[in-house]
Motif scaffolding. Structure first.
Motif, PDB file in Angstrom:
ATOM      1  N   ARG A 321       0.838  -1.213   0.000  1.00 15.20           N
ATOM      2  CA  ARG A 321       0.000   0.000   0.000  1.00 15.20           C
ATOM      3  C   ARG A 321       0.866   1.254   0.000  1.00 15.20           C
ATOM      4  O   ARG A 321       0.554   2.233  -0.694  1.00 15.20           O
ATOM      5  N   TRP A 322       1.947   1.224   0.765  1.00 21.31           N
ATOM      6  CA  TRP A 322       2.863   2.366   0.786  1.00 21.31           C
ATOM      7  C   TRP A 322       3.476   2.590  -0.597  1.00 21.31           C
ATOM      8  O   TRP A 322       3.543   3.728  -1.080  1.00 21.31           O
ATOM      9  N   ALA A 323       3.923   1.499  -1.235  1.00 21.34           N
ATOM     10  CA  ALA A 323       4.567   1.612  -2.547  1.00 21.34           C
ATOM     11  C   ALA A 323       3.594   2.131  -3.603  1.00 21.34           C
ATOM     12  O   ALA A 323       3.954   2.965  -4.448  1.00 21.34           O
ATOM     13  N   LYS A 324       2.348   1.662  -3.577  1.00 20.79           N
ATOM     14  CA  LYS A 324       1.342   2.141  -4.533  1.00 20.79           C
ATOM     15  C   LYS A 324       1.074   3.630  -4.319  1.00 20.79           C
ATOM     16  O   LYS A 324       0.959   4.399  -5.281  1.00 20.79           O
ATOM     17  N   GLY A 325       0.976   4.049  -3.061  1.00 24.93           N
ATOM     18  CA  GLY A 325       0.768   5.467  -2.778  1.00 24.93           C
ATOM     19  C   GLY A 325       1.929   6.315  -3.247  1.00 24.93           C
ATOM     20  O   GLY A 325       1.744   7.427  -3.764  1.00 24.93           O
ATOM     21  N   LEU A 326       3.131   5.784  -3.078  1.00 25.03           N
ATOM     22  CA  LEU A 326       4.331   6.484  -3.530  1.00 25.03           C
ATOM     23  C   LEU A 326       4.298   6.682  -5.047  1.00 25.03           C
ATOM     24  O   LEU A 326       4.647   7.745  -5.565  1.00 25.03           O
ATOM     25  N   LEU A 327       3.856   5.646  -5.760  1.00 21.71           N
ATOM     26  CA  LEU A 327       3.813   5.718  -7.220  1.00 21.71           C
ATOM     27  C   LEU A 327       2.778   6.726  -7.698  1.00 21.71           C
ATOM     28  O   LEU A 327       3.040   7.505  -8.628  1.00 21.71           O
ATOM     29  N   VAL A 328       1.599   6.722  -7.093  1.00 20.36           N
ATOM     30  CA  VAL A 328       0.572   7.685  -7.491  1.00 20.36           C
ATOM     31  C   VAL A 328       1.064   9.112  -7.258  1.00 20.36           C
ATOM     32  O   VAL A 328       0.894   9.990  -8.119  1.00 20.36           O
ATOM     33  N   GLU A 329       1.706   9.349  -6.133  1.00 16.59           N
ATOM     34  CA  GLU A 329       2.240  10.687  -5.856  1.00 16.59           C
ATOM     35  C   GLU A 329       3.307  11.069  -6.870  1.00 16.59           C
ATOM     36  O   GLU A 329       3.407  12.227  -7.282  1.00 16.59           O
ATOM     37  N   ALA A 330       4.110  10.113  -7.299  1.00 14.15           N
ATOM     38  CA  ALA A 330       5.188  10.395  -8.260  1.00 14.15           C
ATOM     39  C   ALA A 330       4.644  10.825  -9.610  1.00 14.15           C
ATOM     40  O   ALA A 330       5.282  11.621 -10.318  1.00 14.15           O
ATOM     41  N   PHE A 331       3.446  10.320  -9.981  1.00 18.01           N
ATOM     42  CA  PHE A 331       2.918  10.616 -11.314  1.00 18.01           C
ATOM     43  C   PHE A 331       1.664  11.488 -11.315  1.00 18.01           C
ATOM     44  O   PHE A 331       1.278  11.998 -12.372  1.00 18.01           O
ATOM     45  N   CYS A 332       1.050  11.663 -10.152  1.00 13.60           N
ATOM     46  CA  CYS A 332      -0.076  12.597 -10.026  1.00 13.60           C
ATOM     47  C   CYS A 332      -0.023  13.211  -8.630  1.00 13.60           C
ATOM     48  O   CYS A 332      -0.763  12.786  -7.730  1.00 13.60           O
ATOM     49  N   PRO A 333       0.856  14.182  -8.411  1.00 10.36           N
ATOM     50  CA  PRO A 333       1.026  14.772  -7.075  1.00 10.36           C
ATOM     51  C   PRO A 333      -0.285  15.289  -6.488  1.00 10.36           C
ATOM     52  O   PRO A 333      -1.168  15.760  -7.199  1.00 10.36           O
TER      53      PRO A 333
END
Length: 361
Positions: A321-333
């Motif tokens: 869940r942390w990694a998925k959240g990190l990815l979303v933030e990286a591509f849609c802040p």
């Protein structure tokens, strides 16, 4: 007034896209892919077309080739549809909106497709083999692709900064992100053959281009470049006159992908060059509309963490869940400022592309 609405997930994005296309009276098509969503849901590539009988030119706007990058692309496509419902597009321009080219990646919050493939490395020509890697990629494999679940406590940033200091950012970009075909579980894997989306795009390209000779294709991406900034990255040949005309009409410079001269890098198996070669009868130009989000190390850290979670983690674990959240933030802040900036800039360039297509050269 157009609503500045970013979708919460792929399914909300698809529902809104379909609803707005129906309200606008556009022709719709859905292509169901073999892969399914997190709960077994059907996943589709959706198309909406405005096709007046008097069309002289075509504008194609596509989104989510890189899955999780689809949040902005979908928001802009829906905003444009909302705008064109209130006031119809010019009668001499044909518009094709292709929503979620990589629905699996969008639905599962991945940049890659259901086979772990980077689709913008999957468009090799028929005479090219799906094998080989940049010479330096194997030496970075251990850093990029550890065979264990992700951990937020790793000193990845320090290790990355050391590599940048040692090798230089341009060399690292080309070594890591060009595209590789030897490490199926690694980042920027180009596949062992054309994927389902690649085959579908190639099959549909002539239909999307239509019978008009002039075709401008804007493919919306996020993640590369200064935060909030738009770059129109050229992928494929272009004449000097055509380049000057597009830059003047869109009020944006066109950037050639070059690791030494720009934030972009030349990659193998990219979509633009392949599609250009398949439309010799058209005056076709592909531009990657790239919106910057975070610095390269932050983006790479997110890609690395999510890929480790997918390959080696458990779907419902805290680290996944942390990694998925990190990815979303990286591509849609989450930043409201970033979202307002890219939304306004993106809608402006889409509007300019359609308006310019309605103006005779």
């Amino acid at each position: 007034m157009t609503t500045r609405e970013f979708p919460t997930d792929y399914f909300a994005a698809r529902d809104r896209f379909r609803s707005l296309a129906q309200q606008a009276g556009w022709k719709q098509n859905q292509h169901t892919i073999a892969a399914t969503g997190p709960q077994g849901e059907a996943l589709t590539i959706d198309t909406a077309i405005w096709e007046p009988d008097t069309a002289q030119r075509t504008v194609i706007i596509s989104s989510a080739l890189h899955g999780v990058e689809g949040f902005l692309g979908s928001a802009l496509q829906c905003a444009a549809l909302e705008q064109w419902t209130a006031a119809a597009p010019p009668p001499d321009v044909r518009i094709v909106l292709v929503h979620a080219l990589n629905p699996y990646g969008y639905a599962h919050l991945r940049r890659w497709n259901e086979d772990g493939v980077d689709l913008n490395r999957n468009f090799l020509r028929e005479d090219e083999a799906y094998q080989g890697s940049p010479q330096a990629y194997p030496q970075f494999n251990g850093l990029l692709n550890p065979t264990s679940p992700p951990s937020r406590w790793e000193p990845f940033r320090l290790r990355s900064l050391w590599a940048i200091w040692r090798f230089g950012l341009p060399q690292l970009k080309q070594a890591i992100a060009t595209g590789q075909y030897d490490f199926p579980e690694g980042l920027f894997f180009g596949g062992h053959g054309p994927g389902e989306t690649t085959r579908y795009i190639r099959e549909q390209l002539a239909n999307w281009a239509g019978t008009t000779r002039d075709v401008l294709h804007l493919d919306i991406h996020t993640g590369l470049g200064p935060p909030g900034e738009l770059q129109l990255l050229l992928d494929g040949p272009i004449t000097p006159d055509r380049r000057q005309w597009i830059e003047q009409r869109l009020s944006e410079p066109i950037v050639v992908a070059d690791a030494e001269e720009s934030v972009a890098y030349a990659c193998r198996g990219s979509i633009g060059g392949d599609l250009t070669s398949r439309l010799p009868q058209h005056n076709y130009t592909y531009l990657c509309a790239e919106f910057g989000t975070h610095d390269p190390v932050t983006v790479l850290k997110a890609l690395r963490a999510e890929n480790r979670a997918h390959q080696w983690g458990r779907p419902e674990s805290a680290s996944t869940r942390w990694a998925k959240g990190l990815l979303v933030e990286a591509f849609c802040p989450r930043s409201a400022h970033w979202r307002a900036q890219v939304f306004d800039r993106g809608l402006s360039v889409i509007t300019a592309a359609v308006r310019s297509a309605a103006i005779a050269k």
